[in-house]
Design a protein around this motif. Structure first.
Motif, PDB file in Angstrom:
ATOM      1  N   ASP A  95       0.966  -1.191  -0.158  1.00  0.00           N
ATOM      2  CA  ASP A  95      -0.148  -0.021   0.099  1.00  0.00           C
ATOM      3  C   ASP A  95       0.789   1.183   0.130  1.00  0.00           C
ATOM      4  N   ILE A  96       0.191   2.184  -0.759  1.00  0.00           N
ATOM      5  CA  ILE A  96       0.930   3.635  -0.570  1.00  0.00           C
ATOM      6  C   ILE A  96      -0.106   4.630  -0.219  1.00  0.00           C
ATOM      7  N   TYR A  97       0.611   5.372   1.026  1.00  0.00           N
ATOM      8  CA  TYR A  97      -0.589   6.272   1.674  1.00  0.00           C
ATOM      9  C   TYR A  97       0.157   7.899   1.202  1.00  0.00           C
ATOM     10  N   LEU A  98      -0.790   8.666   0.950  1.00  0.00           N
ATOM     11  CA  LEU A  98      -0.286   9.997   0.529  1.00  0.00           C
ATOM     12  C   LEU A  98      -0.713  11.047   1.664  1.00  0.00           C
ATOM     13  N   THR A  99       0.117  11.631   2.391  1.00  0.00           N
ATOM     14  CA  THR A  99      -0.269  12.609   3.567  1.00  0.00           C
ATOM     15  C   THR A  99       0.695  13.784   3.464  1.00  0.00           C
ATOM     16  N   GLY A 100       0.087  14.714   3.169  1.00  0.00           N
ATOM     17  CA  GLY A 100       0.882  15.895   3.113  1.00  0.00           C
ATOM     18  C   GLY A 100       0.372  17.379   2.717  1.00  0.00           C
ATOM     19  N   MET A 101       0.702  18.407   3.497  1.00  0.00           N
ATOM     20  CA  MET A 101       0.080  19.705   3.142  1.00  0.00           C
ATOM     21  C   MET A 101       0.142  20.232   1.663  1.00  0.00           C
ATOM     22  N   LYS A 115      -4.508   2.899  -6.546  1.00  0.00           N
ATOM     23  CA  LYS A 115      -3.163   2.331  -5.589  1.00  0.00           C
ATOM     24  C   LYS A 115      -2.673   3.031  -4.383  1.00  0.00           C
ATOM     25  N   ALA A 116      -2.829   4.298  -4.647  1.00  0.00           N
ATOM     26  CA  ALA A 116      -2.254   5.279  -3.655  1.00  0.00           C
ATOM     27  C   ALA A 116      -3.724   5.861  -2.745  1.00  0.00           C
ATOM     28  N   LYS A 117      -3.437   5.651  -1.362  1.00  0.00           N
ATOM     29  CA  LYS A 117      -4.625   6.143  -0.453  1.00  0.00           C
ATOM     30  C   LYS A 117      -4.310   7.412  -0.086  1.00  0.00           C
ATOM     31  N   VAL A 118      -5.152   8.562  -0.234  1.00  0.00           N
ATOM     32  CA  VAL A 118      -4.863   9.908   0.401  1.00  0.00           C
ATOM     33  C   VAL A 118      -5.405  10.125   1.584  1.00  0.00           C
ATOM     34  N   ASP A 119      -4.777  10.590   2.809  1.00  0.00           N
ATOM     35  CA  ASP A 119      -5.141  11.043   3.932  1.00  0.00           C
ATOM     36  C   ASP A 119      -5.053  12.641   3.760  1.00  0.00           C
ATOM     37  N   CYS A 120      -6.189  13.394   3.610  1.00  0.00           N
ATOM     38  CA  CYS A 120      -6.177  14.784   3.490  1.00  0.00           C
ATOM     39  C   CYS A 120      -5.747  15.448   4.700  1.00  0.00           C
ATOM     40  N   SER A 121      -4.788  16.611   4.386  1.00  0.00           N
ATOM     41  CA  SER A 121      -4.150  17.455   5.335  1.00  0.00           C
ATOM     42  C   SER A 121      -5.227  18.627   5.544  1.00  0.00           C
ATOM     43  N   THR A 122      -5.921  19.072   4.316  1.00  0.00           N
ATOM     44  CA  THR A 122      -6.463  20.248   4.325  1.00  0.00           C
ATOM     45  C   THR A 122      -8.126  20.009   3.710  1.00  0.00           C
ATOM     46  N   ILE A 123      -8.708  20.980   3.964  1.00  0.00           N
ATOM     47  CA  ILE A 123     -10.302  20.903   3.318  1.00  0.00           C
ATOM     48  C   ILE A 123     -10.135  20.826   1.975  1.00  0.00           C
ATOM     49  N   ASN A 135     -17.034   9.821  -4.828  1.00  0.00           N
ATOM     50  CA  ASN A 135     -17.365   8.364  -4.129  1.00  0.00           C
ATOM     51  C   ASN A 135     -16.032   7.800  -3.571  1.00  0.00           C
ATOM     52  N   LEU A 136     -15.043   8.667  -3.801  1.00  0.00           N
ATOM     53  CA  LEU A 136     -13.639   7.922  -3.429  1.00  0.00           C
ATOM     54  C   LEU A 136     -13.497   7.811  -2.060  1.00  0.00           C
ATOM     55  N   LYS A 137     -13.095   6.608  -1.357  1.00  0.00           N
ATOM     56  CA  LYS A 137     -12.941   6.706   0.061  1.00  0.00           C
ATOM     57  C   LYS A 137     -11.557   7.391   0.416  1.00  0.00           C
ATOM     58  N   ILE A 138     -11.711   8.176   1.266  1.00  0.00           N
ATOM     59  CA  ILE A 138     -10.473   8.897   1.664  1.00  0.00           C
ATOM     60  C   ILE A 138     -10.101   8.746   3.502  1.00  0.00           C
ATOM     61  N   GLY A 139      -9.082   9.524   3.695  1.00  0.00           N
ATOM     62  CA  GLY A 139      -8.671   9.497   5.040  1.00  0.00           C
ATOM     63  C   GLY A 139      -8.577  11.143   5.490  1.00  0.00           C
ATOM     64  N   ILE A 140      -8.444  11.345   6.660  1.00  0.00           N
ATOM     65  CA  ILE A 140      -8.275  12.725   7.170  1.00  0.00           C
ATOM     66  C   ILE A 140      -7.339  12.716   8.159  1.00  0.00           C
ATOM     67  N   ARG A 141      -5.985  13.662   7.989  1.00  0.00           N
ATOM     68  CA  ARG A 141      -5.282  13.837   9.052  1.00  0.00           C
ATOM     69  C   ARG A 141      -5.819  14.575  10.117  1.00  0.00           C
ATOM     70  N   ILE A 142      -5.913  14.394  11.414  1.00  0.00           N
ATOM     71  CA  ILE A 142      -6.519  15.273  12.343  1.00  0.00           C
ATOM     72  C   ILE A 142      -5.414  15.978  13.071  1.00  0.00           C
ATOM     73  N   LYS A 143      -5.877  17.517  12.949  1.00  0.00           N
ATOM     74  CA  LYS A 143      -5.070  18.304  13.587  1.00  0.00           C
ATOM     75  C   LYS A 143      -4.848  18.307  15.235  1.00  0.00           C
ATOM     76  N   GLY A 144      -3.733  18.170  15.426  1.00  0.00           N
ATOM     77  CA  GLY A 144      -3.316  18.074  16.739  1.00  0.00           C
ATOM     78  C   GLY A 144      -2.218  18.812  17.391  1.00  0.00           C
ATOM     79  N   ASP A 145      -1.141  18.111  18.213  1.00  0.00           N
ATOM     80  CA  ASP A 145      -0.305  19.004  18.859  1.00  0.00           C
ATOM     81  C   ASP A 145       0.715  19.441  17.534  1.00  0.00           C
ATOM     82  N   ALA A 146       0.927  18.742  16.448  1.00  0.00           N
ATOM     83  CA  ALA A 146       1.837  19.305  15.589  1.00  0.00           C
ATOM     84  C   ALA A 146       1.338  20.506  14.774  1.00  0.00           C
TER      85      ALA A 146
END
Length: 354
Positions: A95-101, A115-123, A135-146
């Motif tokens: 698997d390849i995940y994409l997570t970046g602003m 192939k690549a699964k995106v975890d969104c960092s912005t709206i 209808n794409l299944k996505i992820g979300i990066r949750i804003k926290g301490d960082a």
């Protein structure tokens, strides 16, 4: 091997490898591929015993030969830019995940989203992906301490953002903050909606692998309680690859107070200073410095360097992660030659070599 120390000791006692390093006069970084493979297998087994998937954070070292080994021995990759994705996409991986602003709508259009699964960092990233495939299944990066990601407040005020979200991604957050955010998120989505929770890399990955860390165990148990259908995952980079890299540097000048190398600590990495492995030096008033005119270009200080002479080779360790990817080139000095040591043989490197 039962523990990480025995694995490292095995390779630090490999005279064939150590003798090669000692006889190498070039300013080089040598990656021990056999060691890297053992490290990957060790951490994968450790993670799987805890019921955790483990992927590799490509930003630590994006050289394709490194990725080829890790792609075969871990559960996948996490990429923080389209450039990291282009490197990771050259090798086989589960698997390849994409997570970046920095990912843009244009990047997503040139990405294989099957192939690549995106975890969104912005709206904006969520909106861009829905324009491509609503209808794409996505992820979300949750804003926290960082301070990076989509905030809980945004998700509360705009529940539509959580439509088709099947992954939550945390990075650089405390265990306490993650637990609080997971509890809040459990009230915003259906219990069985989330299929994966990524806790990120860094210190929390180390803690989640530690069977004696009660707070980390509580996080795993709470996550499974709140989201029973979710797989749990970590994405270390430095933890896996750092120890597989060794720097060899040649002494170009030495007196009783200062030894100058044909390498630069300042240029090598914006984040870390290499650790001297050989020779072993006692305490003293001397220092080992780099070849730039920056007065803080220091490898080692407060050591006795009376036995160090011109043309000696020094060996440094822990340079497998965040060196090539955070390098500088003050005075135009090039990055050290990169080489790969495998099964008793060395291969001079191009970054994309086999």
């Amino acid at each position: 091997m039962n523990n990480i120390h025995s694995i490292l000791e095995k390779y630090l006692k490999d005279q064939n490898f150590i003798n090669y390093l000692k006889k190498n006069p070039e300013n080089s970084i040598v990656y021990n591929i056999d060691l890297l493979k053992e490290l990957a297998i060790f951490y994968k087994r450790k993670a799987h015993r805890r019921g955790i998937k483990i992927i590799y954070s490509v930003k630590a070292n994006m050289n394709v030969p490194i990725l080829r080994i890790l792609g075969s021995n871990l559960d996948g990759f996490d990429c923080a830019s389209i450039y990291e994705y282009n490197c990771a996409n050259q090798v086989k991986s589960k698997d390849i995940y994409l997570t970046g602003m920095g990912f843009t709508g244009k990047d997503f259009k040139h990405t294989d989203l099957k192939k690549a699964k995106v975890d969104c960092s912005t709206i904006k990233q969520i909106e861009d992906l829905r324009k491509i495939n609503r209808n794409l299944k996505i992820g979300i990066r949750i804003k926290g301490d960082a301070g990076l990601g989509v905030s809980i407040v945004n998700l509360k005020t705009n529940p539509n953002l959580l439509r088709n979200v099947i992954r939550f991604h945390f990075h650089g957050d405390s265990i306490k903050n993650i637990k609080l955010n997971l509890l809040t998120l459990s009230k915003l989505v259906k219990k069985n909606q989330i299929k994966l929770i990524n806790f990120g890399g860094g210190g929390i990955a180390v803690r989640l692998l530690d069977c004696t860390d009660k707070e980390a165990l509580e996080l795993l148990n709470k996550s499974r309680e709140l989201f029973p259908n979710a797989a749990l995952m970590i994405e270390p980079g430095q933890l896996i690859v750092a120890a597989a890299g060794f720097l060899t540097a040649n002494v170009i000048y030495a007196d009783n107070k200062t030894a100058v190398l044909n390498s630069s600590s300042f240029n090598l990495s914006s984040w870390y200073i290499p650790k001297l492995l050989w020779p072993h030096l006692s305490n003293g008033k001397g220092k080992i410095i780099g070849n730039t005119n920056w007065n803080r270009d220091i490898f080692v200080k407060n050591v006795n360097i009376e036995k160090i002479h011109s043309n000696d080779v020094l060996i440094f360790g822990l340079v497998g992660a965040y060196y090539e990817t955070t390098k500088r080139n003050l005075h135009g000095y090039p990055f050290p030659k990169e080489k790969y040591f495998k099964k008793g043989r060395i291969k001079n490197n191009e970054r994309n070599a086999n």
